[in-house]
Design a protein around this motif. Structure first.
Motif, PDB file in Angstrom:
ATOM      1  N   THR A 108     -21.528  43.745  41.775  1.00 19.11           N
ATOM      2  CA  THR A 108     -22.284  44.990  41.726  1.00 19.11           C
ATOM      3  C   THR A 108     -23.102  45.083  40.448  1.00 19.11           C
ATOM      4  O   THR A 108     -24.245  45.556  40.460  1.00 19.11           O
ATOM      5  N   ALA A 109     -22.531  44.626  39.339  1.00 20.42           N
ATOM      6  CA  ALA A 109     -23.274  44.623  38.077  1.00 20.42           C
ATOM      7  C   ALA A 109     -24.509  43.741  38.182  1.00 20.42           C
ATOM      8  O   ALA A 109     -25.571  44.063  37.627  1.00 20.42           O
ATOM      9  N   GLY A 110     -24.393  42.617  38.890  1.00 15.45           N
ATOM     10  CA  GLY A 110     -25.561  41.763  39.107  1.00 15.45           C
ATOM     11  C   GLY A 110     -26.646  42.476  39.893  1.00 15.45           C
ATOM     12  O   GLY A 110     -27.842  42.337  39.595  1.00 15.45           O
TER      13      GLY A 110
ATOM     14  N   HIS B   2     -31.984  45.358  39.902  1.00 16.32           N
ATOM     15  CA  HIS B   2     -32.767  46.591  40.038  1.00 16.32           C
ATOM     16  C   HIS B   2     -33.453  46.958  38.729  1.00 16.32           C
ATOM     17  O   HIS B   2     -34.655  47.287  38.710  1.00 16.32           O
ATOM     18  N   LEU B   3     -32.711  46.931  37.636  1.00 12.35           N
ATOM     19  CA  LEU B   3     -33.284  47.349  36.356  1.00 12.35           C
ATOM     20  C   LEU B   3     -34.417  46.428  35.927  1.00 12.35           C
ATOM     21  O   LEU B   3     -35.439  46.892  35.393  1.00 12.35           O
TER      22      LEU B   3
ATOM     23  N   VAL C 258     -27.004  53.643  39.607  1.00 12.52           N
ATOM     24  CA  VAL C 258     -25.827  53.919  40.448  1.00 12.52           C
ATOM     25  C   VAL C 258     -26.173  53.704  41.923  1.00 12.52           C
ATOM     26  O   VAL C 258     -25.372  53.156  42.693  1.00 12.52           O
ATOM     27  N   ALA C 259     -27.373  54.113  42.305  1.00 13.73           N
ATOM     28  CA  ALA C 259     -27.807  53.924  43.696  1.00 13.73           C
ATOM     29  C   ALA C 259     -27.920  52.449  44.038  1.00 13.73           C
ATOM     30  O   ALA C 259     -27.537  52.022  45.139  1.00 13.73           O
ATOM     31  N   ALA C 260     -28.462  51.631  43.112  1.00 11.69           N
ATOM     32  CA  ALA C 260     -28.585  50.196  43.360  1.00 11.69           C
ATOM     33  C   ALA C 260     -27.210  49.563  43.574  1.00 11.69           C
ATOM     34  O   ALA C 260     -27.035  48.713  44.461  1.00 11.69           O
TER      35      ALA C 260
ATOM     36  N   TYR D  70     -27.958  41.266  47.524  1.00 10.49           N
ATOM     37  CA  TYR D  70     -28.888  41.208  46.392  1.00 10.49           C
ATOM     38  C   TYR D  70     -30.336  41.327  46.868  1.00 10.49           C
ATOM     39  O   TYR D  70     -31.162  41.992  46.231  1.00 10.49           O
ATOM     40  N   ALA D  71     -30.653  40.667  47.971  1.00 10.78           N
ATOM     41  CA  ALA D  71     -32.014  40.731  48.501  1.00 10.78           C
ATOM     42  C   ALA D  71     -32.379  42.157  48.891  1.00 10.78           C
ATOM     43  O   ALA D  71     -33.507  42.617  48.653  1.00 10.78           O
ATOM     44  N   CYS D  72     -31.439  42.868  49.466  1.00  8.58           N
ATOM     45  CA  CYS D  72     -31.695  44.248  49.880  1.00  8.58           C
ATOM     46  C   CYS D  72     -31.953  45.135  48.663  1.00  8.58           C
ATOM     47  O   CYS D  72     -32.876  45.956  48.668  1.00  8.58           O
ATOM     48  N   VAL D  73     -31.162  44.957  47.620  1.00  9.60           N
ATOM     49  CA  VAL D  73     -31.369  45.723  46.385  1.00  9.60           C
ATOM     50  C   VAL D  73     -32.740  45.420  45.795  1.00  9.60           C
ATOM     51  O   VAL D  73     -33.478  46.321  45.377  1.00  9.60           O
ATOM     52  N   ALA D  74     -33.107  44.141  45.764  1.00  8.55           N
ATOM     53  CA  ALA D  74     -34.385  43.750  45.181  1.00  8.55           C
ATOM     54  C   ALA D  74     -35.555  44.313  45.980  1.00  8.55           C
ATOM     55  O   ALA D  74     -36.518  44.850  45.405  1.00  8.55           O
TER      56      ALA D  74
END
Length: 385
Positions: free
Chosen positions: A16-18, A23-24, A117-119, A137-141
């Protein structure tokens, strides 16, 4: 954050941190480009941060709500900040009083923290939906560099609402009913569009009660879920001394449900190049893509038996509400931003199998485009995004 930590095991926290780091990194690229273009066209940072809905949230945080509804000469309500729900302004004001930050920068800090938090929630939701770590990860990106991701960088309500929505859905899939009810209650105090989340939660809780699953806890979620939305409506109404004050103020923004008549008319005007629309406006393509591709995406998700049905219900409800209310057509893609991760699951899975260098180029390029488009939406184009 304590509620979030209960939903994530220790090994999963590293993953999750990754996701948060991805995101950031993309948000920094997009936001930096937005600020550079904004400066290039001659505007200051504070001017940018007070644009459109940001200005309404910040001024509510600064001055509170008005005590009356303004009316136009024809007797219809004029624009009023009574249409904006209270939790985000309260968070901004609280951080301002606690830290001494200006209201504008406090609003940015709230949005960035909530978006992080949302990411994390987007990643966990995708994993709960059966996606691989790479697809998560792809979805977050993809979500972080989507065209309307600017709403996660400035003092809009999308970041806070997204955080509450995705973690509520994570809790719902895990059948943590009390957590679901609490997060849903808070989401209702952020945006009236929480009605989609509330309906999904109440449907799931009602189903669990009918089938006598999980004891009394679904009943608690059923009772808690709508309280934030009801409290928001009543609080805003109390500012002008009438229970339906929010509904009256909202008439000015054109958000009454019309079963899609306004949306169909807008799409028809764009497709037939009616004179009153500028055919070269790139926002028209964004609105058409969101309305049409979301419908296709909902159908594809419904046919994919690996996707939890509750996620399909959530996105289908969001599409119905988006198309059924006319409002500002240019804001429809922003409306879908909190719900977008579920749709992105369709493309995140195959994209996760692409070479890493291809993914980096795609996401980095997307962040640049997102920042460039945000500059147009916030600093150059007419009409609220």
């Amino acid at each position: 954050m304590r509620v979030v930590s209960r939903l994530v095991s220790t090994p999963a926290r590293r993953e999750t941190a990754g996701a948060v780091a991805i995101h950031l990194a993309l948000a920094v690229i997009g936001f930096t480009l937005l600020l550079l273009i904004n400066r290039h066209v001659g505007h200051g940072v504070e001017w940018l941060l007070y644009r459109w809905d940001s200005g309404n949230y910040l001024r509510v945080a600064e001055r509170g709500y008005p005590s009356f509804i303004p009316y136009r000469p024809d007797g219809t309500p004029d624009y009023s900040r009574l249409a904006f729900f209270p939790l985000v302004p309260a968070l901004i004001r609280g951080l301002h009083l606690l830290t001494g930050l200006s209201y504008a920068y406090a609003g940015v800090a709230i949005s960035w923290c909530a978006a992080a938090v949302a990411a994390a929630g987007v990643y966990r939701l995708m994993r709960a939906a059966g996606a691989s770590p790479g697809a998560g990860y792809a979805c977050v990106a993809l979500w972080s560099c989507s065209p309307y991701a600017f709403a996660l960088w400035v003092p809009y309500s999308e970041a806070v609402f997204s955080a509450l929505l995705v973690w509520a859905m994570v809790a719902l899939l895990a059948r943590r009913w009390l957590t679901v009810g609490l997060l849903c209650l808070l989401a209702g105090a952020v945006r009236p569009t929480a009605v989609v989340l509330i309906a999904t939660v109440m449907l799931a809780a009602g189903w669990a009660l009918v089938h006598r699953r999980d004891g009394w806890r679904p009943g608690a979620a059923l009772a808690l879920a709508p309280l934030g939305l009801l409290a928001g409506w009543l609080f805003l109404g109390s500012r002008v001394g009438r229970w339906d004050g929010w509904f009256e103020a909202e008439r000015a923004w054109g958000q009454s449900f019309d079963f899609g008549t306004g949306t169909v008319r807008f799409i028809g005007d764009v497709l037939t190049y009616r004179e009153r629309w500028n055919a070269a406006d790139v926002r028209h393509a964004a609105v058409l893509a969101v309305v049409l591709l979301t419908a296709v995406g909902v159908l594809a998700l419904a046919l994919d038996r690996t996707v939890p049905r509750l996620l399909v219900v959530l996105v289908a409800g969001a599409w119905l509400l988006m198309t059924g209310t006319p409002g500002s057509h240019y804001s429809k893609p922003r409306f879908m931003l909190p719900f977008l991760p579920v749709l992105l699951l369709l493309v995140a899975r195959p994209l996760a199998r692409a070479p890493l260098v291809v993914q980096i180029c795609l996401y980095g390029g997307g962040a640049v485009v997102s920042g460039w488009y945000a500059a147009g939406l916030l600093a150059l184009f007419e009409g609220s995004p």
